[in-house]
Design a protein around this motif. Structure first.
Motif, PDB file in Angstrom:
ATOM      1  N   SER A 103      12.950   8.769 -39.242  1.00  0.00           N
ATOM      2  CA  SER A 103      12.362   8.295 -38.001  1.00  0.00           C
ATOM      3  C   SER A 103      11.786   9.483 -37.247  1.00  0.00           C
ATOM      4  O   SER A 103      12.151  10.629 -37.500  1.00  0.00           O
ATOM      5  N   GLY A 111      15.670  10.513 -29.546  1.00  0.00           N
ATOM      6  CA  GLY A 111      16.503   9.335 -29.748  1.00  0.00           C
ATOM      7  C   GLY A 111      16.049   8.084 -29.028  1.00  0.00           C
ATOM      8  O   GLY A 111      16.696   7.044 -29.128  1.00  0.00           O
ATOM      9  N   LYS A 115      14.710   6.211 -33.405  1.00  0.00           N
ATOM     10  CA  LYS A 115      16.025   5.639 -33.711  1.00  0.00           C
ATOM     11  C   LYS A 115      16.104   4.154 -33.376  1.00  0.00           C
ATOM     12  O   LYS A 115      16.588   3.363 -34.193  1.00  0.00           O
TER      13      LYS A 115
END
Length: 240
Positions: A103, A111, A115
């Protein structure tokens, strides 16, 4: 590992062949591209039938999710190159190929994009899929929680009603067969819809050729029984 499929004593060894076939099929289904572990490969998997997309506007930012089936790391990056928009603020993405995934947040806070895109793919139940979410910033910051919800939400929406298909993993099988049984063997193989049939006469044995092919894992045992019944002499079935 090989197992004799004509002699009755070989039958108690055939489960070991199936176990190895299962392991090999699982490895094939999980792919070989790099990444961190997550999810799982298997004997069969569900993937997208075709490319799909959806668009959402969240606080003036436009989010466009584009999803497609991918088979490996190379095809994933080829897909990214096709759909990314250099004019966009961010081109975030994630893909899942069996146990392998990657990713990228593409400049969003760590994040908050890649994610949640991956988590939405994993939750959807599809495999060998990549999703690229293109964001055009509208002037209002969403915060980390808002970004997670936006990227995860648009991915979930994109995949929710996407057309899917079931793909069955195949195993590579082969055996040596006398010339006089070729006609019968080929007829049996065709009835099981095997693929990539190849024939090699360089076996070092007179009157014998080697046949290799790919067959659905869940048809392997029935194929063994059919060949055993149709051939009057011992043939050894092997996995490669």
């Amino acid at each position: 590992m090989a197992v004799g499929i004509a002699a009755p004593s070989s039958l108690n060894r055939f489960p070991a062949l199936l176990l190895r076939a299962k392991a090999m099929a699982s490895t094939t289904a999980s792919g070989s591209s790099g990444g961190s572990g997550g999810g799982g490969g298997g004997i069969s998997y569900t993937t997208l039938r075709e490319r799909v997309s959806c668009e959402r506007e969240i606080k003036r930012s436009k989010f466009i999710a584009i999803a497609a089936p991918v088979s490996d790391d190379q095809s994933a990056h080829a897909f990214l190159s096709q759909v990314r928009d250099p004019r966009a603020t961010h081109n975030c993405w994630a893909y899942k190929i069996g146990d392998q995934y990657r990713s990228n947040d593409d400049g969003e806070p760590s994040g908050t994009a890649g994610k949640p895109i991956y988590s939405a793919i994993a939750s959807s139940g599809v495999d060998r899929v990549m999703v690229v979410v293109i964001r055009y910033f509208g002037g209002i910051k969403l915060g980390t929680g808002g970004l997670v919800r936006a990227y995860g939400g648009v991915t979930t929406e994109c995949l929710r009603d996407a057309p899917t298909c079931l793909v069955k993993s195949k195993v590579l099988v082969g055996f040596e067969v006398p010339f006089d049984l070729l006609g019968s063997v080929y007829h049996q193989l065709q009835s099981f819809q095997v693929e990539d049939i190849k024939q090699d006469y360089d076996t070092g044995k007179d009157g014998t050729t080697k046949i290799t092919f790919r067959v659905d894992y869940d048809r392997l045992e029935n194929l063994e029984n059919t060949i055993k019944t149709g051939c009057s002499r011992q043939i050894t079935l092997s996995l490669y």
